[in-house]
Design a protein around this motif. Structure first.
Motif, PDB file in Angstrom:
ATOM      1  N   LYS A  48      -6.886  44.716  17.193  1.00 22.44           N
ATOM      2  CA  LYS A  48      -6.629  43.921  17.942  1.00 22.44           C
ATOM      3  C   LYS A  48      -7.924  42.873  18.063  1.00 22.44           C
ATOM      4  CE  LYS A  48      -8.627  46.193  22.012  1.00 22.44           C
ATOM      5  NZ  LYS A  48      -9.912  44.987  22.351  1.00 22.44           N
ATOM      6  N   ASP A  49      -8.862  43.054  17.383  1.00 22.09           N
ATOM      7  CA  ASP A  49      -9.926  42.442  17.392  1.00 22.09           C
ATOM      8  C   ASP A  49      -9.998  41.590  15.805  1.00 22.09           C
ATOM      9  OD1 ASP A  49     -10.997  42.759  19.848  1.00 22.09           O
ATOM     10  OD2 ASP A  49     -12.121  44.414  19.276  1.00 22.09           O
ATOM     11  N   TRP A  50      -9.136  41.501  15.234  1.00 22.23           N
ATOM     12  CA  TRP A  50      -8.910  41.037  13.713  1.00 22.23           C
ATOM     13  C   TRP A  50      -7.660  40.184  13.677  1.00 22.23           C
ATOM     14  CZ3 TRP A  50     -12.351  43.373  10.024  1.00 22.23           C
ATOM     15  CH2 TRP A  50     -13.229  44.332  10.344  1.00 22.23           C
ATOM     16  N   ILE A  51      -7.836  39.319  12.812  1.00 25.44           N
ATOM     17  CA  ILE A  51      -6.925  38.259  12.292  1.00 25.44           C
ATOM     18  C   ILE A  51      -6.417  38.380  11.008  1.00 25.44           C
ATOM     19  CG2 ILE A  51      -6.382  35.803  12.248  1.00 25.44           C
ATOM     20  CD1 ILE A  51      -8.965  35.467  14.120  1.00 25.44           C
ATOM     21  N   VAL A  52      -5.213  38.475  10.774  1.00 23.92           N
ATOM     22  CA  VAL A  52      -4.532  38.524   9.368  1.00 23.92           C
ATOM     23  C   VAL A  52      -4.274  37.144   8.769  1.00 23.92           C
ATOM     24  CG1 VAL A  52      -2.581  39.538   8.127  1.00 23.92           C
ATOM     25  CG2 VAL A  52      -3.530  40.743  10.062  1.00 23.92           C
ATOM     26  N   LYS A  53      -4.616  37.076   7.582  1.00 24.78           N
ATOM     27  CA  LYS A  53      -3.684  35.997   6.857  1.00 24.78           C
ATOM     28  C   LYS A  53      -3.379  36.458   5.353  1.00 24.78           C
ATOM     29  CE  LYS A  53      -2.747  31.651   5.329  1.00 24.78           C
ATOM     30  NZ  LYS A  53      -2.241  32.246   4.346  1.00 24.78           N
ATOM     31  N   ILE A  54      -2.275  35.969   4.971  1.00 24.03           N
ATOM     32  CA  ILE A  54      -1.750  36.618   3.830  1.00 24.03           C
ATOM     33  C   ILE A  54      -1.133  35.614   3.109  1.00 24.03           C
ATOM     34  CG2 ILE A  54       0.051  38.180   2.538  1.00 24.03           C
ATOM     35  CD1 ILE A  54      -0.236  40.331   5.218  1.00 24.03           C
ATOM     36  N   PHE A  55      -1.434  35.427   1.778  1.00 26.64           N
ATOM     37  CA  PHE A  55      -0.822  34.204   0.987  1.00 26.64           C
ATOM     38  C   PHE A  55       0.640  34.293   1.046  1.00 26.64           C
ATOM     39  CE2 PHE A  55      -0.494  32.810  -3.587  1.00 26.64           C
ATOM     40  CZ  PHE A  55      -0.419  31.442  -3.323  1.00 26.64           C
ATOM     41  N   HIS A  56       1.171  33.005   1.180  1.00 29.26           N
ATOM     42  CA  HIS A  56       2.616  32.647   1.452  1.00 29.26           C
ATOM     43  C   HIS A  56       2.879  32.943   2.811  1.00 29.26           C
ATOM     44  CE1 HIS A  56       2.886  32.315  -2.871  1.00 29.26           C
ATOM     45  NE2 HIS A  56       2.896  33.559  -2.935  1.00 29.26           N
ATOM     46  N   HIS A  57       2.136  33.234   3.935  1.00 25.98           N
ATOM     47  CA  HIS A  57       2.413  33.606   5.081  1.00 25.98           C
ATOM     48  C   HIS A  57       1.343  32.845   6.032  1.00 25.98           C
ATOM     49  CE1 HIS A  57       5.338  36.688   4.122  1.00 25.98           C
ATOM     50  NE2 HIS A  57       4.744  37.021   3.118  1.00 25.98           N
ATOM     51  N   GLU A  58       2.035  32.397   7.349  1.00 25.32           N
ATOM     52  CA  GLU A  58       1.168  31.883   8.193  1.00 25.32           C
ATOM     53  C   GLU A  58       0.144  32.647   8.971  1.00 25.32           C
ATOM     54  OE1 GLU A  58       1.218  28.724   8.776  1.00 25.32           O
ATOM     55  OE2 GLU A  58       3.279  27.957   8.241  1.00 25.32           O
ATOM     56  N   VAL A  59      -1.151  32.456   9.279  1.00 25.21           N
ATOM     57  CA  VAL A  59      -2.067  33.182   9.929  1.00 25.21           C
ATOM     58  C   VAL A  59      -1.553  34.045  10.991  1.00 25.21           C
ATOM     59  CG1 VAL A  59      -2.775  31.385  11.548  1.00 25.21           C
ATOM     60  CG2 VAL A  59      -4.475  33.168  10.778  1.00 25.21           C
TER      61      VAL A  59
END
Length: 290
Positions: A48-59
């Motif tokens: 919950k204290d982290w943010i995902v960002k994956i190439f080809h996808h929105e943050v």
């Protein structure tokens, strides 16, 4: 194998410049933060204290449940992917840091995705001094950041050290000059796939950076700055080449190789009081770095 870098004892010293950088912008809040001691960035339960960002996808889109928490660990897995499609991913802690000592314990797990690029086999890492993931377009592959790269041996008898430095969209000063290589090898030994490894970073803003593997200092460099290549699809307003990186986000990497992280802890050195027993360890000069 690249030449083993000359290491400088961190218990020795950086220069007076490091001291000035460390304390020139300290507030009362920062001074208090520096005295809190070790803090776990991973709560053992969720992200919950982290943010995902994956190439080809929105943050914020954790495609395929790439980053998950199981058995008290952050796990990177690809079992819900139809194909990898260069979906390089990063899991960012919610706030940036400037001066700190970071500890990450990791091990490689399960089978590498064979539809990922070959260099990603038994390859992962932790990014630091990274741009905010919310400034990354959907089609940006790598964050502008510095990486402490994790590798394991491929079983071919060839050395493959871990704790290396890689530089997507950045440059560093190594052995007194700006190094043109994307990655600089550390002096660590080669580890096997299933071994738990303790990796540590000591980051002093835009000055000295030290890599430590299982208690041994294996690499040092300085002056991380925006520049170089490798990162693609970024907002050109973000990539200001030559700009020194004083702070940034910390992120765990996903690039085709399953990996487990059981510990992510930080000692915030921002505004550390000279009266603190830790002060001499990190800031008392002995040998200036070039």
């Amino acid at each position: 194998m690249l030449k083993t870098p000359t290491l400088i004892k961190i218990s020795g010293s950086c220069s007076l410049l490091v001291l000035l950088l460390a304390f020139s912008s300290c507030s009362t809040t920062q001074k208090a933060a520096g005295e809190k001691g070790w803090v776990s960035l991973f709560n053992g339960k969720n992200t919950k204290d982290w943010i995902v960002k994956i190439f080809h996808h929105e943050v914020g889109d954790n495609y395929g449940n790439t980053f998950r928490v199981e058995d008290g660990m952050i796990k990177v897995r690809y079992d819900q992917y139809d194909k990898f499609n260069n979906r390089y991913g990063h899991l960012y802690y919610k706030q940036p840091f400037s001066h700190y000592h970071l500890v990450v314990e990791y091990r490689f797990a399960d089978e590498w995705r064979k539809d990922a690029p070959s260099y990603t086999q038994l390859n992962s890492g932790v990014m630091f001094h990274s741009q905010d993931p919310r400034t990354m377009p959907k089609e940006q592959d790598w964050p502008i950041s510095v990486e402490m790269q994790f590798l394991a041996g491929l079983g071919d008898g060839k050395p493959r050290p871990t704790g290396n430095m890689c530089s997507p969209g950045t440059d560093v000063i190594f052995q007194g000059k700006k190094d043109p290589r994307h990655c600089i090898e550390s002096s660590s030994k080669t580890y096997g796939k299933d071994e738990w490894v303790r990796a540590e970073l000591i980051v002093l803003g835009d000055s000295l950076i030290t890599h430590i593997i299982d208690g041994e200092k294996v690499l040092q460099y300085s002056k991380p700055q925006i520049g170089g290549g490798v990162a693609n699809g970024y907002d050109p307003n973000i990539k200001v080449d030559g700009k020194l990186l004083k702070e940034g986000y910390i992120a765990l990497q996903s690039e085709g190789q399953p990996i487990d992280f059981r510990k992510v802890e930080i000692l915030n050195l921002e505004g550390l009081s000279p009266k603190s027993p830790l002060y001499n360890r990190y800031f008392a000069p002995e040998i200036p770095i070039k």
